[in-house]
Scaffold this active site. Structure first.
Site, mmCIF file in Angstrom:
data_model
loop_
_atom_site.group_PDB
_atom_site.id
_atom_site.type_symbol
_atom_site.label_atom_id
_atom_site.label_comp_id
_atom_site.label_asym_id
_atom_site.label_seq_id
_atom_site.Cartn_x
_atom_site.Cartn_y
_atom_site.Cartn_z
ATOM 1 N N GLY A 45 1.372 -1.242 -0.167
ATOM 2 C CA GLY A 45 -0.108 -0.222 -0.206
ATOM 3 C C GLY A 45 1.177 1.538 -0.201
ATOM 4 C CD GLN A 50 3.423 5.517 2.861
ATOM 5 O OE1 GLN A 50 2.475 4.897 2.337
ATOM 6 N NE2 GLN A 50 4.071 4.682 3.490
ATOM 7 C CB CYS A 93 5.558 2.164 7.554
ATOM 8 S SG CYS A 93 5.324 3.925 7.459
ATOM 9 C CG LEU A 94 6.409 0.929 1.736
ATOM 10 C CD1 LEU A 94 6.140 1.578 -0.328
ATOM 11 C CD2 LEU A 94 7.998 -0.185 1.431
ATOM 12 C CG HIS A 135 -1.010 1.360 7.216
ATOM 13 N ND1 HIS A 135 -0.074 1.051 8.082
ATOM 14 C CD2 HIS A 135 -0.154 2.237 6.285
ATOM 15 C CE1 HIS A 135 1.351 1.199 7.585
ATOM 16 N NE2 HIS A 135 0.945 2.427 6.742
ATOM 17 C CD GLU A 136 -0.666 2.647 2.709
ATOM 18 O OE1 GLU A 136 -0.754 3.826 2.237
ATOM 19 O OE2 GLU A 136 -0.441 1.587 3.001
ATOM 20 C CG HIS A 139 0.159 6.688 6.055
ATOM 21 N ND1 HIS A 139 1.851 6.849 6.332
ATOM 22 C CD2 HIS A 139 0.583 5.127 5.325
ATOM 23 C CE1 HIS A 139 2.618 5.718 6.744
ATOM 24 N NE2 HIS A 139 2.003 5.114 6.182
HETATM 25 ZN ZN LIG Z 1 2.824 3.153 5.783
#
Ligand SMILES: [Zn+2]
Length: 180
Positions: A45, A50, A93-94, A135-136, A139
């Site tokens: 995702g 991000q 998480c990226l 999660h997104e 963000h």
């Molecule tokens: Zn993340």
């Protein structure tokens, strides 16, 4: 193919609430670049902020995990209307490399969003997709997985977090200077 730079924990854009998408015309190119970037980084995702873009948009590809049904998604101006149940799941998480944390979230969500054409949908979603969406959405509201765990749990990753933060803050400053 256009790879974008994934911004990390500490960069101010990840603490902002993102702006709604109103112009859908220019999205296809951005979405394509976001998918390229997410695959390159081995994520499932990715939210627009991000990659430094202040827009309420995120993408998900859970085809490695869910073989049935649609597993590649673009969600625009998403809003969680209702939730039920709860589950624990280890999330990465990226934007926080090398940190994985068990996060408790509702199991099922009622989710309203727009697709790439601007059409509205409302769906009840459970399982990994519901998890990834939450999660997104976090963000896009400036929230990280480290905000979803207890202070004691957060302590265990504090050192890693600090070093990611120092690096991200200096990169963000450089980017700002560059724009001038
Ligand atoms: Zn993340």
């Amino acid at each position: 193919m256009g790879l974008m730079e994934v911004v990390h924990y500490g960069d101010p854009i990840l603490r902002k609430k993102c702006k709604p998408v109103t112009d859908f015309e220019k999205l296809p190119r951005l979405i394509e670049d976001m998918f390229d970037t997410m695959y390159e980084e081995n994520g499932i995702g990715l939210a627009a902020n991000q990659v430094g873009i202040d827009l309420n948009l995120f993408i998900i590809d859970i085809s490695d995990f869910e073989k049935e049904g649609e597993s590649i998604h673009v969600f625009i101006n998403g809003e969680i209307l209702d939730t039920s149940g709860e589950s624990w799941f280890e999330e990465g998480c990226l934007s926080i490399p090398d940190v994985r944390l068990d996060v408790k979230r509702p199991e099922t969500i009622t989710f309203k969003y727009q697709d790439e054409s601007g059409d509205e949908h409302t769906e009840e979603i459970s399982g990994l997709l519901a998890r990834a969406i939450q999660h997104e959405i976090d963000h896009l509201n400036g929230v990280f997985i480290v905000d979803r765990v207890t202070a004691t749990t957060k302590m265990t990753v504090n050192k890693t977090l600090k070093s990611i933060e120092i690096d991200a803050v200096s990169k963000a400053k450089y980017r700002k200077a560059f724009v001038l």
